[in-house]
Design an enzyme around this catalytic site. Structure first.
Site, PDB file in Angstrom:
ATOM      1  CB  CYS A 211      -0.945   0.036   1.292  1.00  0.00           C
ATOM      2  SG  CYS A 211      -2.090  -1.372   1.407  1.00  0.00           S
TER       3      CYS A 211
ATOM      4  CG  HIS B  21      -6.149  -0.325   1.861  1.00  0.00           C
ATOM      5  ND1 HIS B  21      -7.165  -0.277   1.117  1.00  0.00           N
ATOM      6  CD2 HIS B  21      -5.602  -1.552   1.827  1.00  0.00           C
ATOM      7  CE1 HIS B  21      -7.401  -1.375   0.538  1.00  0.00           C
ATOM      8  NE2 HIS B  21      -6.607  -1.869   0.877  1.00  0.00           N
TER       9      HIS B  21
ATOM     10  CG  HIS C  45      -9.224  -5.631   2.696  1.00  0.00           C
ATOM     11  ND1 HIS C  45      -8.391  -6.767   2.547  1.00  0.00           N
ATOM     12  CD2 HIS C  45      -8.505  -4.653   1.845  1.00  0.00           C
ATOM     13  CE1 HIS C  45      -7.315  -6.385   1.831  1.00  0.00           C
ATOM     14  NE2 HIS C  45      -7.474  -5.032   1.609  1.00  0.00           N
TER      15      HIS C  45
ATOM     16  CD  GLU D   4     -27.725  15.680   9.947  1.00  0.00           C
ATOM     17  OE1 GLU D   4     -27.013  16.328  10.801  1.00  0.00           O
ATOM     18  OE2 GLU D   4     -28.453  15.813   9.200  1.00  0.00           O
TER      19      GLU D   4
ATOM     20  CG  HIS E 245      -8.858  -4.220  -2.768  1.00  0.00           C
ATOM     21  ND1 HIS E 245      -7.716  -4.286  -3.763  1.00  0.00           N
ATOM     22  CD2 HIS E 245      -8.658  -4.067  -1.638  1.00  0.00           C
ATOM     23  CE1 HIS E 245      -6.554  -4.054  -2.848  1.00  0.00           C
ATOM     24  NE2 HIS E 245      -7.100  -4.170  -1.650  1.00  0.00           N
TER      25      HIS E 245
END
Length: 273
Positions: free
Chosen positions: A114, A132, A134, A168, A225
């Site tokens: 990443c 990040h 999943h 909202e 992903h």
């Protein structure tokens, strides 16, 4: 919160071959130190099901220093000693991942794939934190958009952006990079979707293209992903990630009920003065 200044990137060796491992960069009694925050965040995200099976990750930038969760670590067991550290400025001279120089490397792990995507958030958006996950709600949203795209042959843009308004929780997002204030209840939140690749680092160019096409976005979905979310600091990145997951779950359940994500609702104007 700035850690002790590190030696120059040129004096540090690459990957896990550091003779001086600069452990002082990740050892601190300050709970707000990036090397302490990343394990705490990842442990929390693990309880939410966002980073199961060593997937996902997080990175924090403190001025020029970038702290990164490693690859292959069980996120609920991560320790400060597992964190990588690199110089952001040094990446301009060594963009090749195989030549990337780390100021500090853990002994038993590999750098996260990443990393170049996190660096894109820091360099293109001046972010202070990138997360990040999943999240299965994020994945489901991309699948719903994929199904929509397949039913709209000829419309190349269908399924490439998640849009929702009149909810909202949208107020939890800023108006965009360099803009002040947050989105309002009636505004439309747009999150671009990029296609997945066999190798994570290969997503970088597509993430950067999505950033260019949607300059106001704070997140990019990766089909089948997960999602990348960034913010000015840890607090903003974390709260936007939480808000997004709420909206993704809501969106999936709205689809199950036959409710549209985009609606035309007249603003309610108060009459009391």
């Amino acid at each position: 919160m700035c850690p002790t200044c590190p030696p120059s990137a040129a004096s540090a060796s690459s990957e896990n071959n550091n003779t001086d491992n600069n452990d002082h960069l990740v050892l601190s009694s300050d709970s707000s130190h990036p090397a302490n925050l990343i394990p705490a965040l990842c442990a929390k995200f693990w309880t939410l099901g966002w980073v199961t099976g060593t997937g996902g990750g997080a990175s924090i930038r403190d001025n020029d220093l970038v702290y990164l969760a490693p690859s292959g670590v069980q996120k609920e067991l991560m320790k400060p000693e597992d964190i990588y550290v690199l110089s952001l400025a040094a990446q301009a001279t060594s963009p090749n991942p195989k030549q990337r120089v780390y100021l500090r490397s853990p002994a038993n792990y590999k750098p996260s794939q990443c990393t170049p995507l996190f660096l894109a958030a820091f360099t293109k958006r001046n972010a202070g934190c990138c997360i990040h996950t999943h999240s299965h709600w994020a994945v489901l949203v991309t699948l719903l958009l994929e199904r929509e795209r397949s039913s709209k042959e000829g419309d190349e843009e269908k399924g490439k952006v998640f849009e929702i308004n009149n909810i909202e929780q949208i107020k939890g997002f800023g108006r965009g990079f360099g803009k002040s204030g947050n989105l309002g209840y009636h505004d439309t939140l747009r999150i671009p979707v990029i296609e997945n690749t066999a190798h994570e680092e290969d997503l970088t160019e597509f993430l950067e293209e999505a950033m260019d096409k949607y300059p106001d976005t704070y997140a990019v979905l990766v089909r089948r992903h997960g999602v990348y979310v960034w913010g000015e600091n840890v607090h903003k990145a974390k709260t936007m990630c939480e808000s997004l997951d709420y909206l993704f779950q809501l969106a999936v359940e709205m689809k199950q009920l036959g409710l549209p994500w985009i609606t035309d609702i007249e603003p309610t104007i108060p009459t009391r003065k």
